[in-house]
Write an enzyme that holds these catalytic residues in place. Structure first.
Site: not given
Length: 498
Positions: A264, A269, A276, A287, A346, A348, A350
């Site tokens: 990933k 993010d 967030k 991230d 949020d 994202e 996956r």
């Protein structure tokens, strides 16, 4: 933006007359605490000059055999000695890794006009212990200083070992390559998101590939759209910095096993439209730690010349809110045609991972692993230092857990229960990206498993906790990026290569 210069490291069968700063150990034995690694001649000279033995002096200064407890002891003739706690005298590789990391961090922080030299004498003999000592030293020496003037660090480390066999040198080479990969991942994760974003991250991957003699392929936003990578495009659609998909390939002659690694790579993010809170956003440059681990690992495997085919995939995007952001309830068509109802922008990671999992599976690898800072739920379950492992079958999980144990990383297997997949049912798409708040790490894994064919062994690493250390440095772990999962992945590839 790079870390401090990596020290060179050599093996020696004895402590030199001028060892620089000498590191020895204090261990627990049946008859009390004993000093480990101090040559007899130095022990005698210390006793004459100090009126007591070094172990007693170290204890007076606050030292003990407690693992990682470290004290600096002034010694005769200007020699400086660091005494570090080892724990039980029958040491494990991880004990030594932690001890050398703690000691070297102390040495690196000492004021000096020039880079320092260090001699580590802990009676290391077995190859696994030698490897642990070398890794601990190189990982403990790491420091990320992007703006401040470079502080003289450590230029040379000598590890004292009586082992003269080729296995000792092989252990050293394996440790150096592994530690270098960990520090590469740390550097990327520590880099601010205004400097490391999908385009520059992909460029860095290309540069790494050239240096490691890997083949590299990069999909830009036009190529992603042409081939239908709906997850990556949706997540990256809200940012002016367009997404990328990177593939690194290592394919040596004679390789019989194909390992696919997917990381990933969310370079920042915000949570997208499901924004967030401010405090939760500050560390979101991290991230992309899964992608950093995967890319650095592939380069390490190539440098080691392991006879295993490895493809590393990194899904890179910046998740930002804007008029072009994807929305909750949007239906996305992923690479390969599966439709997904977006439950939360949020969640994202996956989505970008799903595209890459399908693409990687088209090559029919023998094993697919994905690595991601995926869920806060995993941190709630396992804390900040343990990686969550989820796999389709226990044989695959056991293989990974054995590699993690050999590498000295903490992994814990979590289930993918039968009721996880039904929670992802959607009325408007093949599945939904999120479920309710309970067991979030498990339903995330269930979602990812839908994008790997059932006949391919697959496992998922959730490194949300251990990828970044917001606290103080400890042992060989710095404050900031840790390089989580790299050591386990290299150890696994080593085991699979035979």
């Amino acid at each position: 933006m790079t870390s401090t210069t990596v020290p060179t490291i050599t093996l020696s069968t004895s402590v030199a007359k001028d060892p620089g700063i000498l590191v020895v150990g204090l261990a627990e034995a049946s008859d009390g605490e004993v000093l480990v690694g101090l040559p007899d001649d130095l022990a005698k000279s210390f006793a004459r000059a100090l009126g007591t033995d070094l172990a007693e002096l170290a204890r007076q200064l606050g030292g003990s055999a407690t693992p990682g407890r470290t004290v600096l002891v002034p010694a005769p003739a200007g020699l400086r000695v660091v005494v570090v706690g080892l724990g039980p005298i029958d040491v494990t590789p991880e004990q030594v890794r932690r001890a050398t990391g703690a000691a070297v961090r102390v040495v690196a922080g000492l004021a000096a006009p020039a880079p320092k030299t260090v001699t580590i004498s802990l009676e290391t003999t077995e190859p696994e212990v030698i490897k642990g000592a070398v890794e601990g030293a190189l990982l403990g020496a790491y420091s990320y200083r992007p703006i401040a003037p470079e502080v003289p660090g450590i230029s040379q480390v000598t590890l004292v070992s009586p082992n003269k066999r080729p296995e000792a040198r092989q252990a050293l080479d394996l440790a150096v390559t592994t530690a270098k990969a960990v520090n590469t991942a740390r550097d990327w994760v520590n880099t601010p998101a205004n400097l490391l974003y999908p385009e520059t991250f992909a460029d860095a991957a290309r540069s790494l590939a050239r240096n490691a003699r890997l083949s590299a392929e990069v999909w830009d936003e036009k190529a992603l759209e042409k081939e239908g990578f709906g997850g990556i495009l949706a997540v990256g659609g809200g940012s002016e910095r367009k997404p990328r998909l990177v593939k690194l390939t290592y394919a040596p002659r004679g390789a019989r096993f194909h390992l696919a690694l997917i990381g990933k790579g969310i370079t920042f993010d915000t949570g997208g439209l499901n924004l967030k809170p401010a405090d939760g956003m500050y560390t979101m440059k991290t991230d992309m730690a899964g992608a950093a681990a995967v890319l650095a690992t592939v380069a390490a495997i190539a440098e080691l010349g392991l006879r295993i085919r490895v493809t590393g995939w990194a899904s890179m995007a910046e998740n930002m809110p804007s008029g072009s952001s994807y929305r909750p309830s949007d239906v996305l068509t992923m690479y390969g045609g599966t439709t997904v109802e977006n439950g939360n922008s949020d969640a994202e990671g996956r989505l970008v991972m799903a595209d890459a999992l399908v693409k990687a599976s088209e090559e029919h690898p023998n094993l697919v692993l994905d690595v991601a800072t995926l869920t806060g739920a995993c941190m709630v379950a396992l804390g900040e230092r343990v990686t969550g492992l989820m796999a389709r079958d226990d044989a695959t999980a056991d293989l990974i857990l054995d590699a993690a144990e050999a590498a000295g990383e903490q992994f814990w297997q979590l289930p993918i229960p039968e009721d996880a997949r039904p929670k992802l049912e959607s009325k408007v798409a093949d599945l939904k990206s999120t479920a309710n708040r309970y067991g979030g790490a498990l339903t995330a894994a269930a979602f990812l498993s839908e994008f790997v064919p059932a006949d391919i062994p697959w496992a998922h690493f959730d490194i949300a906790g251990p990828a970044f250390n917001e606290g103080n440095a400890y042992d060989y772990t710095p404050s900031g990026a840790t390089g989580a999962a790299v050591r386990t992945l290299v150890a696994l590839a080593h085991a699979l290569a035979g």
